[in-house]
Write a protein that holds these residues in place. Sequence first.
Motif, PDB file in Angstrom:
ATOM      1  N   LYS A 140      21.441  -3.012   5.027  1.00  0.00           N
ATOM      2  CA  LYS A 140      22.075  -2.965   3.702  1.00  0.00           C
ATOM      3  C   LYS A 140      23.593  -2.847   3.831  1.00  0.00           C
ATOM      4  N   SER A 141      24.058  -1.983   4.739  1.00  0.00           N
ATOM      5  CA  SER A 141      25.501  -1.790   4.928  1.00  0.00           C
ATOM      6  C   SER A 141      26.160  -3.044   5.478  1.00  0.00           C
ATOM      7  N   GLU A 144      26.267  -5.713   2.659  1.00  0.00           N
ATOM      8  CA  GLU A 144      27.227  -5.414   1.592  1.00  0.00           C
ATOM      9  C   GLU A 144      28.669  -5.555   2.069  1.00  0.00           C
ATOM     10  N   TYR A 147      29.331  -9.442   2.336  1.00  0.00           N
ATOM     11  CA  TYR A 147      29.370 -10.099   1.029  1.00  0.00           C
ATOM     12  C   TYR A 147      30.555  -9.634   0.186  1.00  0.00           C
ATOM     13  N   LYS A 148      30.876  -8.340   0.251  1.00  0.00           N
ATOM     14  CA  LYS A 148      31.917  -7.801  -0.628  1.00  0.00           C
ATOM     15  C   LYS A 148      33.311  -7.834   0.000  1.00  0.00           C
ATOM     16  N   ASN A 240      33.227   1.248   0.461  1.00  0.00           N
ATOM     17  CA  ASN A 240      33.112  -0.190   0.185  1.00  0.00           C
ATOM     18  C   ASN A 240      33.376  -0.488  -1.295  1.00  0.00           C
TER      19      ASN A 240
END
Length: 240
Positions: A140-141, A144, A147-148, A240
Amino acid sequence: MSAAPVPESVLKKRTSVEQAKAQREKKLAALRLKRKTQRKVFFVRAEKYLKEYRQQERSLIRQRRIAKQGGNFFREPEAKLAFVTRIRGINGVDPKTRKILQLLRLRQIHNGVFVRLNKATIKMLRLVEPYVAYGYPNLKSVRELIYKRGFGRVDGQRIPITDNTVIERVLGKHGIECVEDLIHEIFTVGPAFKQANKFLWPFKLSSPRGGFNKITTHFQEGGDAGDREVHINALIARMN
């Protein structure tokens, strides 16, 4: 009264413009067809990766369960990937530490990078522990962050990863053609990890929501510096 003849130069220009337009439309049609085909391929590949991640997770759960039923301890597999972020500035940094931070590409405060864990990199991280926070990121980290905050290095420039063509242009020769390929290569520390990680520009993170506890103290003593293992994921979520 007869119409005035059109000059030959105008006719030639008109013809060349029409030819260029036809070629452009032909290229666009080919590009649309290619992207349509690629979308299907990338979707199938993403499904395959998702299935692989789930199998790994279920395998670990099953092994833990078997060990518990037998009254044994389950030794977790050694982490292959770490995420490192710099939490302190340049004041009082000795030359050796500064050089290691440069090698890790952590030139600014709150910069973050992925690092393949081996004997050499673990030793380097131990030497710069007072200036960084690091640990083992989960899927997940990793997803993210890319993508971010993902930016790629294209011809020495920092380019946002807004399209798969940015990745394909640089990493296509290594079989990495879309964002999911890049995430898979980083998370699993694949054979092209070095090229994939080099392509990723160091992440520029924000100050953590709620602030740090104490950056001059080790995490195990209630501070923020050093190895925090799986707890790095909570810090990434706040930055993030």
